[in-house]
Design a protein around this motif. Structure first.
Motif, PDB file in Angstrom:
ATOM      1  N   LEU A 391     -33.384  34.948  13.059  1.00 23.75           N
ATOM      2  CA  LEU A 391     -32.580  33.941  13.754  1.00 23.75           C
ATOM      3  C   LEU A 391     -32.246  32.810  12.792  1.00 23.75           C
ATOM      4  CD1 LEU A 391     -34.678  33.846  16.990  1.00 23.75           C
ATOM      5  CD2 LEU A 391     -32.215  34.105  17.023  1.00 23.75           C
ATOM      6  N   PRO A 392     -31.060  32.188  12.936  1.00 24.12           N
ATOM      7  CA  PRO A 392     -30.788  30.992  12.132  1.00 24.12           C
ATOM      8  C   PRO A 392     -31.845  29.948  12.470  1.00 24.12           C
ATOM      9  CG  PRO A 392     -28.815  31.742  13.289  1.00 24.12           C
ATOM     10  CD  PRO A 392     -29.968  32.509  13.855  1.00 24.12           C
ATOM     11  N   SER A 393     -32.427  29.325  11.464  1.00 20.03           N
ATOM     12  CA  SER A 393     -33.530  28.392  11.714  1.00 20.03           C
ATOM     13  C   SER A 393     -33.086  27.265  12.635  1.00 20.03           C
ATOM     14  CB  SER A 393     -34.035  27.812  10.393  1.00 20.03           C
ATOM     15  OG  SER A 393     -32.986  27.138   9.733  1.00 20.03           O
ATOM     16  N   GLY A 394     -33.975  26.924  13.543  1.00 20.71           N
ATOM     17  CA  GLY A 394     -33.698  25.809  14.448  1.00 20.71           C
ATOM     18  C   GLY A 394     -32.833  26.153  15.635  1.00 20.71           C
ATOM     19  N   LYS A 395     -32.357  27.381  15.711  1.00 20.12           N
ATOM     20  CA  LYS A 395     -31.447  27.745  16.806  1.00 20.12           C
ATOM     21  C   LYS A 395     -32.199  27.973  18.111  1.00 20.12           C
ATOM     22  CE  LYS A 395     -27.168  28.179  15.117  1.00 20.12           C
ATOM     23  NZ  LYS A 395     -25.957  27.678  15.734  1.00 20.12           N
ATOM     24  N   MET A 396     -33.422  28.461  18.000  1.00 20.33           N
ATOM     25  CA  MET A 396     -34.157  28.824  19.209  1.00 20.33           C
ATOM     26  C   MET A 396     -35.539  28.199  19.197  1.00 20.33           C
ATOM     27  SD  MET A 396     -32.797  30.904  21.481  1.00 20.33           S
ATOM     28  CE  MET A 396     -34.329  31.483  22.184  1.00 20.33           C
ATOM     29  N   LYS A 397     -35.971  27.794  20.363  1.00 18.80           N
ATOM     30  CA  LYS A 397     -37.346  27.298  20.470  1.00 18.80           C
ATOM     31  C   LYS A 397     -38.298  28.499  20.545  1.00 18.80           C
ATOM     32  CE  LYS A 397     -37.030  26.781  25.519  1.00 18.80           C
ATOM     33  NZ  LYS A 397     -35.666  27.219  25.697  1.00 18.80           N
ATOM     34  N   SER A 398     -39.538  28.270  20.242  1.00 13.68           N
ATOM     35  CA  SER A 398     -40.532  29.340  20.316  1.00 13.68           C
ATOM     36  C   SER A 398     -41.813  28.768  20.900  1.00 13.68           C
ATOM     37  CB  SER A 398     -40.808  29.895  18.928  1.00 13.68           C
ATOM     38  OG  SER A 398     -41.991  30.630  18.934  1.00 13.68           O
ATOM     39  N   ARG A 399     -42.364  29.464  21.873  1.00 10.56           N
ATOM     40  CA  ARG A 399     -43.567  28.974  22.546  1.00 10.56           C
ATOM     41  C   ARG A 399     -44.732  28.826  21.575  1.00 10.56           C
ATOM     42  NH1 ARG A 399     -42.524  31.895  26.972  1.00 10.56           N
ATOM     43  NH2 ARG A 399     -42.159  30.531  28.713  1.00 10.56           N
ATOM     44  N   GLU A 400     -44.869  29.803  20.673  1.00  8.02           N
ATOM     45  CA  GLU A 400     -46.016  29.798  19.773  1.00  8.02           C
ATOM     46  C   GLU A 400     -45.679  29.225  18.400  1.00  8.02           C
ATOM     47  OE1 GLU A 400     -47.880  33.634  19.569  1.00  8.02           O
ATOM     48  OE2 GLU A 400     -47.718  33.956  21.719  1.00  8.02           O
ATOM     49  N   GLY A 401     -44.426  28.925  18.182  1.00 11.38           N
ATOM     50  CA  GLY A 401     -44.036  28.367  16.903  1.00 11.38           C
ATOM     51  C   GLY A 401     -43.847  29.402  15.811  1.00 11.38           C
ATOM     52  N   THR A 402     -44.101  30.678  16.113  1.00 15.09           N
ATOM     53  CA  THR A 402     -43.972  31.711  15.077  1.00 15.09           C
ATOM     54  C   THR A 402     -42.994  32.802  15.480  1.00 15.09           C
ATOM     55  OG1 THR A 402     -45.929  32.772  16.017  1.00 15.09           O
ATOM     56  CG2 THR A 402     -46.273  31.372  14.096  1.00 15.09           C
ATOM     57  N   VAL A 403     -43.010  33.173  16.759  1.00 13.37           N
ATOM     58  CA  VAL A 403     -42.099  34.224  17.211  1.00 13.37           C
ATOM     59  C   VAL A 403     -41.301  33.725  18.412  1.00 13.37           C
ATOM     60  CG1 VAL A 403     -43.533  36.151  16.418  1.00 13.37           C
ATOM     61  CG2 VAL A 403     -43.881  35.232  18.703  1.00 13.37           C
ATOM     62  N   VAL A 404     -40.138  34.321  18.610  1.00 15.45           N
ATOM     63  CA  VAL A 404     -39.277  33.917  19.716  1.00 15.45           C
ATOM     64  C   VAL A 404     -39.605  34.759  20.943  1.00 15.45           C
ATOM     65  CG1 VAL A 404     -36.899  33.740  20.515  1.00 15.45           C
ATOM     66  CG2 VAL A 404     -37.470  33.154  18.157  1.00 15.45           C
ATOM     67  N   ASP A 405     -39.999  34.097  21.987  1.00 19.81           N
ATOM     68  CA  ASP A 405     -40.380  34.766  23.232  1.00 19.81           C
ATOM     69  C   ASP A 405     -39.159  35.404  23.893  1.00 19.81           C
ATOM     70  OD1 ASP A 405     -42.558  34.747  25.539  1.00 19.81           O
ATOM     71  OD2 ASP A 405     -40.628  34.266  26.421  1.00 19.81           O
ATOM     72  N   ALA A 406     -39.332  36.638  24.377  1.00 21.41           N
ATOM     73  CA  ALA A 406     -38.214  37.379  24.982  1.00 21.41           C
ATOM     74  C   ALA A 406     -37.666  36.673  26.213  1.00 21.41           C
ATOM     75  CB  ALA A 406     -38.677  38.792  25.349  1.00 21.41           C
ATOM     76  N   ASP A 407     -38.543  36.155  27.063  1.00 14.92           N
ATOM     77  CA  ASP A 407     -38.088  35.473  28.276  1.00 14.92           C
ATOM     78  C   ASP A 407     -37.295  34.216  27.931  1.00 14.92           C
ATOM     79  OD1 ASP A 407     -39.293  37.295  30.119  1.00 14.92           O
ATOM     80  OD2 ASP A 407     -41.227  36.395  29.656  1.00 14.92           O
ATOM     81  N   ASP A 408     -37.785  33.448  26.956  1.00 14.19           N
ATOM     82  CA  ASP A 408     -37.064  32.243  26.525  1.00 14.19           C
ATOM     83  C   ASP A 408     -35.670  32.605  26.022  1.00 14.19           C
ATOM     84  OD1 ASP A 408     -39.181  30.613  27.113  1.00 14.19           O
ATOM     85  OD2 ASP A 408     -39.877  30.367  25.046  1.00 14.19           O
ATOM     86  N   LEU A 409     -35.608  33.658  25.209  1.00 10.46           N
ATOM     87  CA  LEU A 409     -34.332  34.052  24.610  1.00 10.46           C
ATOM     88  C   LEU A 409     -33.340  34.472  25.694  1.00 10.46           C
ATOM     89  CD1 LEU A 409     -32.512  34.622  22.227  1.00 10.46           C
ATOM     90  CD2 LEU A 409     -33.599  36.841  21.967  1.00 10.46           C
ATOM     91  N   MET A 410     -33.794  35.283  26.661  1.00 10.10           N
ATOM     92  CA  MET A 410     -32.882  35.728  27.717  1.00 10.10           C
ATOM     93  C   MET A 410     -32.404  34.550  28.560  1.00 10.10           C
ATOM     94  SD  MET A 410     -34.292  39.478  28.904  1.00 10.10           S
ATOM     95  CE  MET A 410     -35.995  39.058  29.216  1.00 10.10           C
ATOM     96  N   ASP A 411     -33.307  33.628  28.874  1.00 13.46           N
ATOM     97  CA  ASP A 411     -32.908  32.434  29.641  1.00 13.46           C
ATOM     98  C   ASP A 411     -31.859  31.627  28.875  1.00 13.46           C
ATOM     99  OD1 ASP A 411     -34.655  33.103  31.643  1.00 13.46           O
ATOM    100  OD2 ASP A 411     -36.217  31.675  31.055  1.00 13.46           O
ATOM    101  N   GLU A 412     -32.080  31.482  27.569  1.00 10.42           N
ATOM    102  CA  GLU A 412     -31.137  30.703  26.771  1.00 10.42           C
ATOM    103  C   GLU A 412     -29.776  31.404  26.672  1.00 10.42           C
ATOM    104  OE1 GLU A 412     -30.867  28.336  22.546  1.00 10.42           O
ATOM    105  OE2 GLU A 412     -32.596  28.209  23.883  1.00 10.42           O
ATOM    106  N   MET A 413     -29.781  32.719  26.589  1.00 10.69           N
ATOM    107  CA  MET A 413     -28.523  33.468  26.529  1.00 10.69           C
ATOM    108  C   MET A 413     -27.713  33.271  27.811  1.00 10.69           C
ATOM    109  SD  MET A 413     -28.249  34.849  23.594  1.00 10.69           S
ATOM    110  CE  MET A 413     -26.767  35.738  24.026  1.00 10.69           C
TER     111      MET A 413
END
Length: 594
Positions: A391-413
């Protein structure tokens, strides 16, 4: 391209070489290509291989073969030769017949059952944390490959092997036991998989503290990692689990239950499903049986610490541990057991493992061991190895700070789809519930298309904003094209039962569209053979692009004659159906209006 005309061209070209040059050339040496856009024609015959028989230049050879073919194939309207390429133009009558008699027929693009059974295994989550962006690519690839293989005529079993045991699972359990204070998904108000993932992070933080404390006492990094009390406690818990300790098993069942409820919600939102679930907690014992079988056959050997290994150095690999000295399983143990169980249950001709390319070596070893054990079905195993997603840095938040959570990503989409759709004013006259459905359709379509349009083997950079674009090479552009076609058909009050009138002539835009629609079965075949949804994704984009060209250049509803209007409406029906079916194979819905 229609297979029948291709076959005719190949056969007649072979006959031309015999007639003109008294030479025999095998069918396999006659190469057909789609004519390049800058040249006249639709099918190109490569004439270079024939020059050794004609003893003439490629151009002259092409002209002679072209004249021969035109005389014998009524569908050829014209031909031209560019260097060693014979470009054939097919007649308007051929393309009209192609649309009316083939593309618009029920069953076009459907393959007969071929009697073969395939299993596609995908997702394979760990029950110690939620699904993340990498899992999304995995699930979408697996689901789409399975749908493409079904469309091609295979019987397909979609399988999900859940990694529900092992040291990583014990880490979450141990952390919850020590610091959870009885917290549950209900009391915390969060999905079960996120709650369990939270304690996996807690374990990691506390474990790192212990490592630093031991290093301060003079231990090396490796020593500290081994001697940290938390890690030892997790290993003890794993041994207790394998020994059937009732309290450990009860905790394991409780926390896994939370995770499965969470996964089910994620899978539903993602639009993927499974015919069969396997659990490593059930298969690791079967793996131990196979280890014993391998020891008896001399395939494996024991070391002094009682650990069991296989020596694959002669195959260019190395020695591989297959069972720990304390008798606990490693990943390969479980995979051996699962592979045998799957075959015993389904007797499939091929089994496709959809797993990231960081596991390439693991699958080489797994397949090699099964072959050495004499498993005849091991030749049908295939690792569909795919690249990671960045992912482009800073584009998506991540719950754990290391990987992008699938639920977060779908909600953001879905939220991004809402913003873009409202900016463009594409929801006038929609009820609130219809809007929510549309935003979900567009957001998920954008995500799926962007991840599937790239060859699975390639690493890809996923930009959420770029994916929700109604003009580019995106899912929303194709979805919007489908909605546009449906709008045209609604305005015309068009009924598929309307007779298919034959216009006196038609434009290059119409012919190009018919030609690409005729390619659909060949694209499905290619995608099935290559296990590549990217073939379907890029083809569907090409259909949408050509339809939009046709739409802008040729009037449909205000066509000068009724037969022309009817012809163009039938062509629109064919385009909409092909887009919808192509997107369905990608797991993407297409809206009726937007």
């Amino acid at each position: 391209m229609a297979n029948s005309i291709q076959l005719t061209l190949v056969q007649e070209t072979v006959a031309a070489v015999k007639s003109l040059y008294d030479a025999d050339i095998p069918d396999s040496q006659i190469t057909l290509q789609e004519t390049r856009k800058e040249f006249e024609g639709q099918i190109t015959i490569v004439t270079f291989p024939v020059t050794r028989f004609s003893k003439k230049s490629p151009e002259q050879t092409g002209m002679e073969i072209g004249a021969y073919l035109q005389e014998r194939i009524p569908e050829i309207a014209a031909y031209n030769v560019i260097k060693g390429f014979l470009n054939v133009s097919l007649s308007d009558a051929y393309w009209i017949a192609m649309l009316n008699d083939t593309i618009l027929q029920d069953g076009f693009g459907q393959f007969a059952k071929n009697g073969k059974k395939l299993m596609v295994e995908y997702s394979s989550p760990n029950t110690n944390k939620p699904l993340h962006l990498g899992h999304i690519r995995n699930n979408l690839l697996g689901y789409s490959v399975a749908e493409i293989l079904k469309a091609y005529g295979y019987e397909v079993v979609k399988a999900n092997l859940v990694n529900d045991r092992g040291i990583h699972i014990c880490k979450s359990m141990l952390a919850w036991q020590r610091w959870g204070n009885g917290e549950t998904p209900q009391s915390a108000g969060i999905k079960g998989d996120h709650l369990v993932g939270k304690y996996y992070v807690v374990f990691d933080k506390e474990y790192k503290k212990e490592i630093e404390a031991l290093k301060a006492e003079g231990q090396s990094e490796d020593e500290a990692k081994k001697n940290a009390p938390l890690m030892k406690a997790a290993q003890t818990m794993l041994q207790q689990w394998e020994a059937g300790d009732e309290s450990v098993i009860t905790l394991w069942k409780t926390m896994n239950g939370w995770v499965y409820e969470g996964f089910a919600k994620t899978y539903k939102q993602l639009g993927v499903d499974f015919d069969k679930y396997y659990y490593e907690s059930d298969t690791y014992l079967l793996g131990k049986d196979i280890i014993q079988e391998g020891l008896e056959k001399g395939v494996f050997f024991k070391k002094e610490d009682n650990s069991v290994w296989i020596d694959l150095t002669d195959e260019g690999l190395d020695q591989k541990l297959v069972l720990r000295g304390d008798g606990t399983s490693v990943y390969i143990t479980q995979d051996l057991g699962t592979a045998q169980l799957k075959y015993d249950e389904f007797h499939m001709d091929e089994s496709i493992y959809v797993v990231g390319n960081e596991q390439d070596y693991h699958f080489k070893v797994l397949f090699m061991i099964l072959k050495k054990l004499g498993k005849t079905w091991a030749d049908g195993l295939f690792h569909l190895s795919y690249g990671m997603v960045d992912l482009p840095s800073g584009k998506m938040k991540s719950r754990e700070g290391t990987v992008v959570d699938a639920d977060d990503l779908m909600d953001e989409m879905i939220e991004t789809a809402k913003e873009r759709t409202e900016e463009l004013g594409k929801t006038e006259g929609f009820e609130e519930e219809e809007k929510d459905t549309l935003y979900n359709t567009i957001g998920m379509g954008a995500l799926k298309y962007f991840l599937l349009k790239v060859d699975p083997k390639k690493r890809l950079l996923f930009d959420p904003k770029e994916s929700v674009d109604f003009q580019g090479h995106t899912g929303p552009f194709i979805q919007y094209t489908h909605a546009r076609i449906k709008s045209v058909l609604r305005k015309a009050a068009f009924d598929n039962a309307t007779p298919r009138l034959i216009p006196p002539s038609f434009s290059s835009y119409e012919r190009d569209l018919i030609q690409v629609l005729a390619n659909y079965p060949a694209v499905v075949e290619m995608a099935a053979n290559e296990f590549s949804p990217a073939q379907i994704a890029n083809y569907t984009y090409e259909v949408a692009k050509l339809y939009n060209k046709f739409y802008h250049e040729e009037s449909i509803l205000k066509a000068e004659k009724e037969d022309v209007k009817t012809f163009r409406l039938h062509l629109s029906v064919a385009a909409a159906r092909t887009i919808a079916e192509g997107m369905r194979l990608l797991g993407i819905e297409v809206p009726e209006r937007m």
